[in-house]
Design an enzyme around this catalytic site. Structure first.
Site, short mmCIF file in Angstrom:
data_model
loop_
_atom_site.label_atom_id
_atom_site.label_comp_id
_atom_site.label_asym_id
_atom_site.label_seq_id
_atom_site.Cartn_x
_atom_site.Cartn_y
_atom_site.Cartn_z
N HIS A 85 1.42 -12.03 -7.33
CA HIS A 85 1.17 -13.00 -6.26
C HIS A 85 0.52 -14.22 -6.93
O HIS A 85 -0.65 -14.16 -7.34
CB HIS A 85 0.27 -12.41 -5.19
CG HIS A 85 0.88 -11.22 -4.50
ND1 HIS A 85 0.14 -10.19 -3.99
CD2 HIS A 85 2.18 -10.91 -4.26
CE1 HIS A 85 0.95 -9.29 -3.44
NE2 HIS A 85 2.19 -9.71 -3.60
N GLU A 132 -3.09 -15.75 -6.57
CA GLU A 132 -4.23 -14.90 -6.92
C GLU A 132 -4.61 -15.19 -8.37
O GLU A 132 -4.47 -14.35 -9.27
CB GLU A 132 -3.87 -13.44 -6.66
CG GLU A 132 -3.63 -13.18 -5.17
CD GLU A 132 -2.97 -11.85 -4.85
OE1 GLU A 132 -2.85 -11.00 -5.76
OE2 GLU A 132 -2.56 -11.67 -3.68
N HIS A 151 -4.84 -8.17 -8.97
CA HIS A 151 -4.59 -8.96 -7.76
C HIS A 151 -5.88 -9.58 -7.24
O HIS A 151 -6.97 -9.38 -7.80
CB HIS A 151 -4.00 -8.07 -6.67
CG HIS A 151 -2.57 -7.71 -6.87
ND1 HIS A 151 -1.53 -8.38 -6.26
CD2 HIS A 151 -1.99 -6.74 -7.64
CE1 HIS A 151 -0.38 -7.85 -6.63
NE2 HIS A 151 -0.63 -6.86 -7.47
N GLU A 196 -8.26 -5.17 -7.28
CA GLU A 196 -8.41 -6.32 -6.38
C GLU A 196 -9.73 -7.04 -6.65
O GLU A 196 -10.79 -6.42 -6.69
CB GLU A 196 -8.37 -5.86 -4.92
CG GLU A 196 -7.07 -5.21 -4.49
CD GLU A 196 -5.95 -6.21 -4.21
OE1 GLU A 196 -6.22 -7.43 -4.26
OE2 GLU A 196 -4.83 -5.76 -3.91
#
Length: 375
Positions: free
Chosen positions: A167, A170, A260, A336
């Site tokens: 992504h 990010e 991410h 994350e």
């Protein structure tokens, strides 16, 4: 000076509705290429030095992850090197950024950008080390190079894969990779030396160069969410996953980490593979060992808040870490990082940023080593 808002640069993204006066600027989020996703913004304001700029993002409430605006503060920079947080509020519909620039030119962004130029510089810098080489995997949809960094001896027993920025918005993910590579290639780092005694690392710092340059949050140039393409990637719409997946099958994988950023949760955490059919007791022990070691290595990492194991039950094998965990029966995690701040260790000036992401990349060497020597 005349007020001007611009976004025609690397990772720039905003639509201007009104910008005649510094105190009455109205903007809209711009959607990703060929996808109905609104979230990333990055723009330049000129002509407001010494005036309070009031920038209202009118469609923030319709953003893909509107909860990401709760307790969020935008980042700003005069030189694109030093970024800081500025006053931001969200009323459920409109997000308002207030800031009095000290210079004639200032940049605002969703998170500290990681430019394509910096990406190329990172690739160039690692090749100064005798331990690393840069390998071309193929082309993106827009024809950009998709590169991988190989660190260590490809004939090593263990194979570690780390990918980032599926992504593209990010950006904290590539900041982490930069810190990880710096630590890994430091000849005075004993943890790095022990890792390379046991394994070779395959690192893809940017899985989505096109989306990164275009200013997308989640998709590539064809509108594909790469982290939903791992079962059936194609050269037409998801060549980035196609090439990386094929290379992983060629080399094998003993540890996989997909980096991410999470828009809503102000914490650092991992999502594991425990929801997979066939997830073994050995995988569970090895996954827990990695997590425990990461907790010991960095106070920025925590396990109390994260995703429920049921979050990705539908089409779960389309996700990178789930596909790899299922296929190779190894520790396979999605890490994350926050867009906002780490609420366990908040920083009022910068929130979570590139430097903190890089430090986390350095700290991640310890759980990697633990995982490799515990098998």
């Amino acid at each position: 000076m005349i007020i001007k808002i611009s976004q025609n640069f690397d990772a720039g993204a905003i639509d201007v509705v009104k910008a005649e006066r510094a105190g009455e600027i109205e903007l809209n989020l711009r959607k990703d290429s060929h996808a109905d996703i609104w979230q990333w913004f990055h723009f330049r304001l000129q002509g407001a030095r010494g005036e309070q700029a009031v920038m209202r993002i009118l469609n923030a409430g319709k953003a893909t992850y509107a909860k990401g605006w709760e307790n969020y503060r935008a980042v700003a920079s005069y030189d694109r090197e030093t970024w800081f947080r500025v006053e931001t509020e969200f009323d459920g519909d409109v997000m308002t950024i207030r800031h009095t620039p000290e210079c004639d030119s200032v940049y605002y962004a969703y998170f500290e950008p990681y430019s394509w130029e910096r990406h190329l510089a990172l690739l160039g810098s690692v090749e100064h080390s005798p331990l690393a080489r840069v390998v071309d995997l193929g082309n993106t949809v827009d024809g950009r190079d998709l590169n991988m960094v190989v660190v260590g001896d490809p004939d090593a027993e263990k194979k570690v894969w780390i990918i980032a920025r599926q992504h593209p918005g990010e950006t904290m993910a590539e900041w982490l990779v930069e810190g990880l590579l710096d630590a890994l290639l430091d000849p005075s780092n004993p943890i790095a030396r022990r890792i390379l005694d046991n394994a070779v690392l395959y690192v893809v710092p940017n899985m989505n160069p096109d989306g990164s340059y275009r200013g997308n949050l989640r998709t590539n140039a064809a509108g594909a969410n790469l982290n939903r393409e791992w079962m059936t990637p194609s050269l037409e719409t998801s060549p980035e996953v196609f090439h990386v997946k094929n290379k992983i099958h060629e080399t094998g994988c003993d540890l996989f980490l997909d980096i991410h950023g999470d828009e809503a949760l102000p914490y650092v955490f991992v999502a594991g593979s425990e929801m997979l059919a066939g997830f073994t007791e050995q995988q569970a022990r090895e996954q827990q060992s990695f997590v425990d070691s990461f907790c010991a290595a960095s106070p920025d990492f925590q396990t109390e808040i994260g995703y429920a194991a049921s979050k990705y039950n539908e089409d779960v094998l389309k996700l990178a870490s789930k596909y790899i965990g299922h296929t190779f029966k190894c520790v396979s995690l999605t890490l994350e990082l926050p867009f906002k701040d780490n609420d366990n260790l908040p920083d009022a000036e910068v929130g979570w940023n590139g430097a903190r992401s890089a430090k986390l990349g350095e700290a991640m060497l310890q759980p990697m080593l633990t995982s490799l020597i515990s098998k």
